[in-house]
Design a protein around this motif. Structure first.
Motif, PDB file in Angstrom:
ATOM      1  N   LEU A 166     -50.367 -22.683 -54.874  1.00 47.95           N
ATOM      2  CA  LEU A 166     -49.410 -23.335 -54.163  1.00 47.95           C
ATOM      3  C   LEU A 166     -48.202 -22.684 -53.633  1.00 47.95           C
ATOM      4  O   LEU A 166     -47.950 -22.998 -52.481  1.00 47.95           O
ATOM      5  CB  LEU A 166     -48.955 -24.548 -55.008  1.00 47.95           C
ATOM      6  CG  LEU A 166     -49.954 -25.866 -55.203  1.00 47.95           C
ATOM      7  CD1 LEU A 166     -49.024 -26.942 -55.709  1.00 47.95           C
ATOM      8  CD2 LEU A 166     -50.380 -26.173 -53.837  1.00 47.95           C
ATOM      9  N   LEU A 167     -47.677 -21.752 -54.367  1.00 49.90           N
ATOM     10  CA  LEU A 167     -46.394 -20.944 -53.933  1.00 49.90           C
ATOM     11  C   LEU A 167     -47.020 -20.286 -52.504  1.00 49.90           C
ATOM     12  O   LEU A 167     -46.400 -19.829 -51.646  1.00 49.90           O
ATOM     13  CB  LEU A 167     -46.176 -20.298 -55.002  1.00 49.90           C
ATOM     14  CG  LEU A 167     -45.040 -20.823 -55.867  1.00 49.90           C
ATOM     15  CD1 LEU A 167     -44.940 -19.881 -57.182  1.00 49.90           C
ATOM     16  CD2 LEU A 167     -44.017 -21.265 -55.377  1.00 49.90           C
ATOM     17  N   SER A 168     -48.235 -19.613 -52.876  1.00 50.87           N
ATOM     18  CA  SER A 168     -48.767 -18.876 -51.545  1.00 50.87           C
ATOM     19  C   SER A 168     -48.841 -19.800 -50.346  1.00 50.87           C
ATOM     20  O   SER A 168     -48.672 -19.341 -49.388  1.00 50.87           O
ATOM     21  CB  SER A 168     -49.889 -18.295 -51.805  1.00 50.87           C
ATOM     22  OG  SER A 168     -50.666 -17.475 -50.889  1.00 50.87           O
ATOM     23  N   ALA A 169     -49.294 -20.912 -50.707  1.00 51.00           N
ATOM     24  CA  ALA A 169     -49.454 -21.874 -49.398  1.00 51.00           C
ATOM     25  C   ALA A 169     -47.924 -22.248 -49.001  1.00 51.00           C
ATOM     26  O   ALA A 169     -47.928 -22.567 -47.732  1.00 51.00           O
ATOM     27  CB  ALA A 169     -50.302 -23.212 -49.991  1.00 51.00           C
ATOM     28  N   ILE A 170     -47.143 -22.488 -50.109  1.00 43.51           N
ATOM     29  CA  ILE A 170     -45.808 -22.623 -49.236  1.00 43.51           C
ATOM     30  C   ILE A 170     -45.329 -21.530 -48.368  1.00 43.51           C
ATOM     31  O   ILE A 170     -44.609 -21.736 -47.418  1.00 43.51           O
ATOM     32  CB  ILE A 170     -44.792 -23.083 -50.547  1.00 43.51           C
ATOM     33  CG1 ILE A 170     -45.238 -24.418 -51.290  1.00 43.51           C
ATOM     34  CG2 ILE A 170     -43.398 -22.894 -50.143  1.00 43.51           C
ATOM     35  CD1 ILE A 170     -44.532 -24.700 -52.519  1.00 43.51           C
ATOM     36  N   LEU A 171     -45.656 -20.443 -48.895  1.00 43.78           N
ATOM     37  CA  LEU A 171     -45.123 -19.234 -48.087  1.00 43.78           C
ATOM     38  C   LEU A 171     -45.750 -19.207 -46.834  1.00 43.78           C
ATOM     39  O   LEU A 171     -44.942 -18.990 -45.673  1.00 43.78           O
ATOM     40  CB  LEU A 171     -45.502 -17.993 -48.916  1.00 43.78           C
ATOM     41  CG  LEU A 171     -44.987 -16.669 -48.209  1.00 43.78           C
ATOM     42  CD1 LEU A 171     -43.492 -16.439 -48.540  1.00 43.78           C
ATOM     43  CD2 LEU A 171     -45.575 -15.588 -48.945  1.00 43.78           C
ATOM     44  N   THR A 172     -47.060 -19.538 -46.668  1.00 46.47           N
ATOM     45  CA  THR A 172     -47.778 -19.628 -45.312  1.00 46.47           C
ATOM     46  C   THR A 172     -47.182 -20.753 -44.564  1.00 46.47           C
ATOM     47  O   THR A 172     -47.052 -20.499 -43.324  1.00 46.47           O
ATOM     48  CB  THR A 172     -49.178 -19.785 -45.610  1.00 46.47           C
ATOM     49  OG1 THR A 172     -49.338 -18.393 -46.053  1.00 46.47           O
ATOM     50  CG2 THR A 172     -49.937 -19.877 -44.206  1.00 46.47           C
ATOM     51  N   GLN A 173     -46.821 -21.831 -45.201  1.00 44.57           N
ATOM     52  CA  GLN A 173     -46.511 -23.026 -44.392  1.00 44.57           C
ATOM     53  C   GLN A 173     -45.091 -22.562 -43.835  1.00 44.57           C
ATOM     54  O   GLN A 173     -44.621 -23.398 -42.647  1.00 44.57           O
ATOM     55  CB  GLN A 173     -46.398 -24.385 -45.329  1.00 44.57           C
ATOM     56  CG  GLN A 173     -47.594 -24.842 -45.885  1.00 44.57           C
ATOM     57  CD  GLN A 173     -48.303 -25.605 -44.626  1.00 44.57           C
ATOM     58  OE1 GLN A 173     -49.299 -24.971 -44.018  1.00 44.57           O
ATOM     59  NE2 GLN A 173     -47.862 -26.888 -44.358  1.00 44.57           N
ATOM     60  N   SER A 174     -44.199 -21.659 -44.638  1.00 46.67           N
ATOM     61  CA  SER A 174     -42.816 -21.767 -44.090  1.00 46.67           C
ATOM     62  C   SER A 174     -42.721 -20.418 -43.234  1.00 46.67           C
ATOM     63  O   SER A 174     -42.002 -20.396 -42.281  1.00 46.67           O
ATOM     64  CB  SER A 174     -41.832 -21.355 -45.432  1.00 46.67           C
ATOM     65  OG  SER A 174     -42.257 -22.415 -46.179  1.00 46.67           O
ATOM     66  N   THR A 175     -43.553 -19.342 -43.314  1.00 49.08           N
ATOM     67  CA  THR A 175     -43.707 -18.263 -42.493  1.00 49.08           C
ATOM     68  C   THR A 175     -44.676 -18.151 -41.359  1.00 49.08           C
ATOM     69  O   THR A 175     -44.245 -17.330 -40.326  1.00 49.08           O
ATOM     70  CB  THR A 175     -43.547 -17.283 -43.237  1.00 49.08           C
ATOM     71  OG1 THR A 175     -44.889 -17.016 -43.898  1.00 49.08           O
ATOM     72  CG2 THR A 175     -42.634 -17.207 -44.425  1.00 49.08           C
ATOM     73  N   GLY A 176     -45.589 -18.959 -41.607  1.00 44.24           N
ATOM     74  CA  GLY A 176     -46.713 -18.860 -40.597  1.00 44.24           C
ATOM     75  C   GLY A 176     -47.767 -17.539 -40.875  1.00 44.24           C
ATOM     76  O   GLY A 176     -48.704 -17.483 -39.796  1.00 44.24           O
ATOM     77  N   LYS A 177     -47.294 -16.858 -41.847  1.00 46.72           N
ATOM     78  CA  LYS A 177     -48.240 -15.902 -42.145  1.00 46.72           C
ATOM     79  C   LYS A 177     -48.805 -15.998 -43.717  1.00 46.72           C
ATOM     80  O   LYS A 177     -48.178 -16.452 -44.626  1.00 46.72           O
ATOM     81  CB  LYS A 177     -47.425 -14.602 -42.407  1.00 46.72           C
ATOM     82  CG  LYS A 177     -46.881 -14.160 -40.947  1.00 46.72           C
ATOM     83  CD  LYS A 177     -46.022 -13.005 -41.056  1.00 46.72           C
ATOM     84  CE  LYS A 177     -45.599 -12.679 -39.467  1.00 46.72           C
ATOM     85  NZ  LYS A 177     -44.659 -11.378 -39.423  1.00 46.72           N
ATOM     86  N   SER A 178     -49.909 -15.396 -44.063  1.00 46.53           N
ATOM     87  CA  SER A 178     -50.460 -15.163 -45.247  1.00 46.53           C
ATOM     88  C   SER A 178     -49.492 -14.437 -46.335  1.00 46.53           C
ATOM     89  O   SER A 178     -48.737 -13.493 -45.568  1.00 46.53           O
ATOM     90  CB  SER A 178     -51.653 -14.650 -45.355  1.00 46.53           C
ATOM     91  OG  SER A 178     -51.651 -13.271 -44.733  1.00 46.53           O
TER      92      SER A 178
END
Length: 336
Positions: A166-178
């Motif tokens: 989920l933290l990886s998904a939060i990072l992507t939601q926030s930055t637009g990058k994987s």
């Protein structure tokens, strides 16, 4: 403190290595720790020891399993430093409005800090997480959000690899990058580590996710880099990452990660677990470690100004690495 790792052989007058201990270390690895592929010791910013086994070398990458979690923790810290994420107190459900329309009270209270510290309830017994079920889903995020917050009290430690995802998904939601792309730009390249290519996955069997087919950084069916495992690193890159933390966020004179984040991530607590780092205090020595299946380990020892990186083949029920640390590695490094 030296901010650049000297990868040349350390000068004898600078750091004394007990060759008898190192010989016994290597003999013990060959007899009892067959899956260890490499060991590096960085002492006072110098390469004090580097040894490979099983035909591996400094350019070989290894699936470091749950060491991935500690790397992801650093990425969350960098995202906060750069303003993509406000703080660890942000609510998890706020990042996924399309998934959650009617969350119960407990789920509404879960924060990024709870995910980082593994203090989120889930409907399974601790250390019995059904990762096989997660990996069969078409949408890993929806599955994890659905079970998050159930059967337990918020604030109680329960290890969760899905929570790290989920933290990886939060990072992507926030930055637009994987996480992979964000790490290449803001962590791996600044540290002089190998960039991770974008390998496309066409299958999601055991070998593709955990075994012989793992390469680069595994991702879920929707392109999210796996948050809890799936990253491949060289042993030297493992050591570089550990030294970044030991050196309080600076490497090669570049500020990569805030000192505050590192202190918060590694501060001792009753769970012996920081922000996706394992904490240990024994015989007057405080350490914090990134630890993964198979015995992969990055162990940071601030008091000794030392990092030990151990890369390993992922196998079931590997021998604990700490006896090697305690009996051979730590006693082998002696300041004159």
């Amino acid at each position: 403190m030296q901010t650049t790792i000297n990868w040349q052989a350390v000068k004898p007058e600078s750091i004394y290595m007990n060759n008898e201990k190192l010989f016994k270390l290597e003999q013990t690895i060959k007899s009892d720790y067959h899956n260890i592929n490499g060991i590096i010791i960085i002492k006072d910013g110098h390469l004090a020891y580097e040894k490979y086994f099983n035909g591996k070398g400094p350019d070989d990458s290894h699936h470091v399993a749950s060491v991935t979690k500690s790397v992801l923790s650093a990425l969350i810290g960098i995202a906060i430093d750069k303003g993509y994420i406000q703080s660890v107190e942000e609510k998890v459900i706020d990042f996924f409005p399309k998934y959650i329309s009617d969350a119960d009270k407990q789920k509404q209270q879960i924060t990024i800090r709870h995910l980082l510290t593994m203090t989120v309830p889930y409907p399974y017994e601790d250390w019995h997480e059904p990762l096989d079920i997660l990996c069969q889903q078409q949408d890993w995020i929806k599955y994890t959000l659905d079970i998050m917050g159930k059967n337990g009290d918020l604030g109680t430690f329960k290890y969760s690899t899905a929570g790290a995802h989920l933290l990886s998904a939060i990072l992507t939601q926030s930055t637009g990058k994987s996480a992979r792309a964000f790490a290449n730009e803001h962590l791996f390249t600044p540290l002089g580590m190998k960039e991770i290519p974008d390998y496309k996955m066409n299958a999601y069997g055991f070998d593709d996710l955990f075994g012989k087919n793992v390469k680069g950084w595994v991702h879920d069916p929707n392109g999210h880099s796996t948050g809890g495992w799936g990253l491949t690193l060289t042993t030297r890159d493992m050591a570089r990452f550990g030294y970044l933390y030991l050196n309080k966020g600076i490497l090669d004179d570049n500020r990569v990660l805030s000192e505050t984040w590192i202190c918060d991530s590694t501060e001792m607590n009753p769970n012996n677990y920081g922000y996706l780092w394992w904490l240990r205090q024994e015989d007057g020595l405080s350490t914090y470690s990134a630890i993964g299946d198979g015995g992969n380990m990055i162990c940071c020892m601030p008091k000794m100004n030392m990092v030990v990186a151990i890369s390993s083949e992922v196998i079931m029920n590997p021998r604990d690495r700490w006896p090697l640390m305690k009996e051979y590695i730590i006693p082998a490094v002696i300041n004159k």
